[in-house]
Design a protein around this motif. Structure first.
Motif: not given
Lengths: 404, 370
Positions: A223-248
């Protein structure tokens, strides 16, 4: 064989912060919400979004996961052209290497992706609980003509420094990306869900592999490399439930969210069904002297005691006068008569003896700092009348108790 | 090859089931919260190693066809063999009749080409109205060991006068077969018959040649003296679903732990069609007492002595007692429901009261909104 968009699902992680729960299985195979496993969420999202070709990248302890995914039929992913494919690391003429990082895992499977000659590739994580329409994200990606679209959501400012944070301009173009910044300039966090234009990603993966200094990771390198290279990168806003369940704690939280009206996580909502492999067992029986409230109960259980604010997975048994509260009980666990389980995660096929006590409510803790949920790894046996204090972890070897 | 081929008869009317079979054949009647009646017999066969099953259908078979699909749910979707659906269209046309089969022998005669291609040495025939979990593998072993020409599964539990009854001698041989008897005596037939493929073909061809169609008259009674027919007595839970009352009583028996332990024993799982329902949610205000509950229910009211199929919603302040609620039943706030069998998608409106009697439960037709 050509597909417009295929998905690559990263499911190889050990999930070491889930400790004893992932001793014998990869994180995405961990049960969730009574009937499901974590991986059901991204797989169901794919199925519901019209993505019919999914590569599942596995590495750590894949047996349980492979067994569960099988031919992909529960997610309509048993297809003549496409479908679900398990992709473990493999040996080639020049040698054999494990997946060195998330980007390297995709790099090693460029051949698989090329089989389908897709225009776009969605890169997904196998450890998030959320319902999301990837086709809407793909529409945004195509409309913006982006090289990469990253799904983002607003998080509380106080927590922003725990995430990869995006700065975006008025059109939603990503102008800056900072991994876990000390002083975040925005509260738009990356959800670790990407759509790439495949020829672009393909060339960046090749370059990344050639760079020996790279850690071959999407968030840290690609991601940083693509951004530095000036690639077009866009954000997609998500509204809703999301949770990373990586911890107990987050795994426990997400299960509890399912019981909380208004949390946004409603698995009974049929508009975006989560599919899973159904266990072969009869309906649940709730006894004549039982008391069940604010709980999710999967089938095949026998509940004779009290269950409050808890998630009971397939085929569990709660004996007479046993009490279960604020707990996540995974498939096949048995809680004998008179046992008390509170604020706990009870792993698959655990056996908790009569009158044993597992975990305790925070208000009973002498020292709030030493309080936490109790966790039993799969197949752990707790003897009758034994006590497992809060914040304790036990596994089936029952060797030493470990504190988190 | 060794082993058994299964044949399931799915035709005929059971007027005693009334509205419950208005749009479906009795085999596809929902039972036990997650199942259709035919699931039990299919599972019995699969658990005994059967890989090929033919289902002979006539009449209202739409719901049965929907339910069985490719047979995947019972592991009967196979490259060779597997589940074969045998509707009667071709037979009705060739005979110029549109009426139902007059008997099992006629039904078998209608699929004689299918029978000729059976790969296995033995064939097990069964109706689709039986709820039981029985070891067909043991029946086959007993059949082979006894050297009998046919083995008929029966039970010493009493049945109704319309059922078939066997008199067995000391060696287990059936010495008399009777039906439509005023006072039932002997062993009630569970209508599961095991015989060799060759004998089956012989009997079917002979019956066809003489326009004989009744299995019990033309085979069990008329051939009983010439051939050796043995009884295999199974005294575990076995429910033949013929009437609304029987349906209701046998359903309610599932609330007894010993019955469940028998019907849902771990050695022989009962397979049902998979579904996508999430776990059932029981609200803080919900109360569940002595009930059997399937997936995807949302319980905010009180249920007592009930059997809930998938996706049932019971709102706050609603009371449901001694009832069987099929898939997607909704009981609105304040409604009171007692001794009712509610078919799919029934809605009991707010404050509606509906009550049957334990001996005479009330059936509410599919899609009814009250």
């Amino acid at each position: 064989m050509k597909k417009e968009c295929i998905a690559m699902l990263l499911a190889g992680g050990q999930g070491s912060r889930l400790y004893v729960l992932t001793g014998d299985m990869a994180k995405p195979a961990v049960p969730f919400g009574g009937k499901f496993r974590i991986i059901d969420f991204p797989l169901s999202n794919c199925a519901n979004s019209g993505i019919d070709t999914v590569g599942v990248l596995t590495q750590y302890r894949p047996l349980e996961l492979n067994n569960y995914i099988g031919n992909g039929q529960p997610w309509e992913l048993d297809r003549m052209n496409g479908g679900v494919h398990i992709l473990p690391p493999y040996q080639s003429a020049t040698g054999a290497v494990w997946y060195k990082g998330t980007a390297n895992a995709i790099y090693q499977n460029i051949g698989f992706v090329d089989l389908y000659d897709p225009e776009y590739v969605a890169v997904l994580s196998g450890d998030h609980i959320y319902k999301m329409d990837y086709s809407d994200m793909l529409r945004r990606h195509k409309e913006a003509g982006a090289a990469c679209t990253i799904s983002v959501m607003e998080v509380p400012w106080s927590e922003a420094s725990r995430f990869g944070i995006m700065n975006v301009d008025g059109d939603g173009n990503i102008t800056e990306f900072a991994e876990k910044p000390k002083e975040p300039k925005s509260n738009l966090a990356s959800m670790g869900i990407y759509i790439f234009t495949w020829p672009k990603l393909r060339s960046y993966l090749m370059a990344d592999e050639a760079n020996e200094a790279s850690s071959n990771d999407f968030g840290k390198d690609i991601i940083p490399t693509m951004l530095n290279a000036g690639e077009k990168m866009v954000a997609y806003r998500f509204e809703g439930y999301w949770k990373d369940v990586g911890t107990l704690d987050s795994l426990w939280d997400a299960n509890m969210d399912m019981l909380t009206p208004g949390s946004g996580l409603n698995l009974l909502d049929e508009r975006w069904p989560i599919h899973g492999r159904t266990a072969i067992c009869p309906p649940t029986y709730v006894g004549a002297h039982s008391d069940v409230g604010n709980s999710a109960v999967a089938r095949g259980c026998e509940i004779l005691g009290e269950v409050k604010n808890s998630v009971m997975s397939t085929g569990c048994r709660v004996g007479e006068r046993a009490q279960v509260s604020y707990s996540v009980v995974m498939p096949g666990a048995v809680i004998e008569d008179g046992a008390r389980v509170s604020y706990a995660i009870v792993g698959e096929n655990c056996h908790i003896g009569a009158k044993a006590v597992v975990g305790a409510p925070p208000e009973e803790a002498d020292d709030p700092d030493s309080w936490g949920i109790a966790v039993l790894g799969p197949h752990t046996c707790v003897a009758a009348k034994e006590t497992v204090p809060p914040k304790t972890m036990l596994d089936h070897t029952h060797g030493k108790e470990t504190s988190r | 090859m060794k082993g058994m081929h299964g044949i399931i008869f799915s035709y005929g009317e059971k007027p005693g089931l009334g509205q419950l079979t208005a749009n479906r054949i009795h085999g596809s009647l929902p039972f036990g919260g997650d199942f259709r009646v035919v699931d039990f017999m299919l599972s019995n066969m699969v658990n005994a190693g059967v890989t090929d099953v033919g289902v002979i259908m006539h009449g209202k078979c739409q719901s049965m066809l929907d339910h069985l699909g490719t047979g995947k749910s019972w592991d009967l979707s196979r490259k060779a063999g597997g589940l074969k659906l045998l509707p009667a269209f071709a037979y009705s046309e060739s005979r110029g009749t549109v009426g139902p089969f007059r008997g099992k022998m006629e039904a078998l005669g209608s699929v004689i080409e299918f029978l000729r291609h059976i790969r296995q040495d033995h064939v097990v025939l069964s109706d689709s109205d039986l709820v039981a979990n029985l070891p067909l593998r043991d029946v086959l072993a007993a059949h082979i060991a006894s050297g009998a020409d046919m083995t008929c599964v029966c039970t010493s539990h009493p049945g109704e006068s319309g059922d078939t009854y066997f008199t067995l001698d000391d060696t287990g041989r059936i010495v008399d077969t009777a039906y439509d008897v005023r006072t039932p005596a002997g062993y009630q037939s569970l209508n599961i018959f095991l015989l060799s493929r060759d004998l089956l073909l012989e009997l079917v061809e002979e019956c066809m040649a003489h326009d004989r169609y009744s299995f019990r008259r033309n085979v069990l009674q008329e051939k009983g003296k010439l051939l050796r027919f043995n009884g295999y007595v199974w005294d575990g839970f076995a429910a033949r679903i013929n009437t609304v009352q029987a349906y209701y009583q046998r359903s309610m028996e599932l609330l007894r732990p010993e019955i469940r332990a028998e019907l849902f024993c771990a050695q022989r799982p009962v397979y049902a069609k998979e579904n996508d329902a999430a776990s059932t949610y029981i609200d803080p205000s919900g109360e569940c007492i002595n009930s059997l509950i399937s997936d995807g229910c949302d319980i905010q009211g009180s249920i007592r002595n009930c059997i809930l199929f998938r996706g049932v919603r019971v709102e706050k302040g609603a009371h449901v007692e001694n009832s069987v609620l099929f898939k997607n039943t909704v009981v609105k706030a304040g409604a009171n429901v007692r001794c009712v069998i509610a078919d799919k998608n029934v809605e009991f409106g707010p404050d509606v009261t509906m009550a049957g009697h334990p001996q005479y439960p009330l059936v509410v037709e599919k899609n009814t909104k009250l």
